[in-house]
Motif scaffolding. Structure first.
Motif, short mmCIF file in Angstrom:
data_model
loop_
_atom_site.label_atom_id
_atom_site.label_comp_id
_atom_site.label_asym_id
_atom_site.label_seq_id
_atom_site.Cartn_x
_atom_site.Cartn_y
_atom_site.Cartn_z
N SER A 104 -23.21 32.79 19.04
CA SER A 104 -23.63 32.30 17.72
C SER A 104 -22.60 32.66 16.65
N LEU A 105 -22.11 33.90 16.70
CA LEU A 105 -21.10 34.33 15.73
C LEU A 105 -19.82 33.50 15.89
N SER A 106 -19.42 33.24 17.12
CA SER A 106 -18.22 32.44 17.37
C SER A 106 -18.39 31.02 16.87
N LEU A 107 -19.55 30.42 17.11
CA LEU A 107 -19.81 29.07 16.63
C LEU A 107 -19.79 29.01 15.10
N PHE A 108 -20.34 30.04 14.48
CA PHE A 108 -20.32 30.07 13.02
C PHE A 108 -18.90 30.18 12.49
N LEU A 109 -18.13 31.14 13.01
CA LEU A 109 -16.79 31.37 12.49
C LEU A 109 -15.84 30.21 12.76
N LEU A 110 -15.96 29.58 13.92
CA LEU A 110 -15.00 28.55 14.32
C LEU A 110 -15.44 27.13 13.99
N VAL A 111 -16.75 26.91 13.79
CA VAL A 111 -17.23 25.55 13.56
C VAL A 111 -17.89 25.40 12.18
N SER A 129 -8.13 33.30 7.91
CA SER A 129 -7.46 32.20 8.60
C SER A 129 -8.18 31.89 9.90
N ILE A 130 -7.85 30.76 10.50
CA ILE A 130 -8.48 30.38 11.76
C ILE A 130 -8.13 31.37 12.86
N SER A 131 -6.92 31.94 12.81
CA SER A 131 -6.55 32.93 13.82
C SER A 131 -7.35 34.21 13.67
N GLU A 132 -7.63 34.61 12.43
CA GLU A 132 -8.46 35.80 12.20
C GLU A 132 -9.88 35.56 12.69
N ARG A 133 -10.41 34.38 12.41
CA ARG A 133 -11.77 34.07 12.86
C ARG A 133 -11.83 33.99 14.38
N LEU A 139 -13.33 39.25 20.00
CA LEU A 139 -13.83 40.63 20.01
C LEU A 139 -15.33 40.67 20.28
N ALA A 140 -16.08 39.79 19.62
CA ALA A 140 -17.54 39.75 19.83
C ALA A 140 -17.88 39.40 21.26
#
Length: 234
Positions: A104-111, A129-133, A139-140
């Protein structure tokens, strides 16, 4: 006899068995407490930020836990023979919990997260930036994998139980992301945020475009800038 002390019971919510002579087992015992830590994080962030996105994420987390509760009682598969836990083992609730959160966190940050373009950068804010996200997402997911693996190492679950739990958490995260996206696009979320009860509790939807502390930081930075300018005039 009446004066005999009553045997004490153990609250099993955070009661984790591990081998005290094994450093990896000790680390796994701490990893097993991450879901409880995430629940504290949810409650803290919801109260302190009033962000609807975090509240929706937590609602999906609770639904994921309810699904795990139902699946365990439907499948009724026992834990490993030398198990260190009570109740049914299929699917692993720890693996399902952390998989839901990490995906869920990945979907939020990347999408879903759409920070301002660097070309429209404000003087006191540099969006991720997108690389930081992507880095935070990796990491998550890595921590989630470590928690899931720890359940096998501590002998609470079999490999299959952990894999099914992770799969159920992933499917739950993707499904809830789609549902909340439809709620957003339909306008129901915007309508809900304008209701009297939402306004009374100061519910907002800012984290989609900026980090959670940005609004407060801008107010503080503006105040300090004004103070410095005032001192120079004296």
């Amino acid at each position: 006899m009446a004066d005999d002390p009553i045997p004490l019971a153990s609250l099993s919510l955070t009661h984790v068995h591990y081998d005290p002579t094994d450093h990896i087992s000790y680390l796994c015992a701490w990893l097993a407490l991450i879901p409880q830590g995430l629940c504290v994080m949810y409650a803290t962030l919801i109260w302190s930020t009033r962000e609807i996105e975090i509240a929706l994420l937590f609602a999906g987390q609770l639904a994921c836990e309810a699904l795990n509760f139902a699946l365990k009682r439907l499948i009724k598969e026992e834990r490993p023979p030398r198990m260190n836990g009570k109740g049914y083992g299929m699917p692993s609730s720890h693996a399902q919990f952390v998989a839901y959160f990490a995906v869920s966190l990945s979907l939020f940050l990347l999408v879903r997260h759409k920070p301002p373009s660097p070309r429209v950068r404000r003087r006191n804010h540099t969006p991720m930036s997108i690389s930081e996200r992507a880095g935070w997402s990796v990491l998550a997911l890595a921590v989630a994998a470590a928690v899931a693996w720890s359940r096998i190492y501590l002998n609470y679950h079999t490999e299959k139980q952990v894999m099914v739990g992770a799969a159920a958490g992933t499917v739950s995260a993707v499904g809830w992301f789609v549902i909340t996206e439809l709620i957003r696009r339909s306008g129901w979320l915007a309508w809900g945020l304008e209701t009297p009860i939402a306004r009374f509790f100061r519910v907002r939807d800012l984290v989609i475009e900026e980090d959670m502390c940005q609004a407060g930081w801008e107010k503080w930075d503006d105040k300090m800038t004004a103070l410095r300018a005032k001192k120079k005039q004296k």
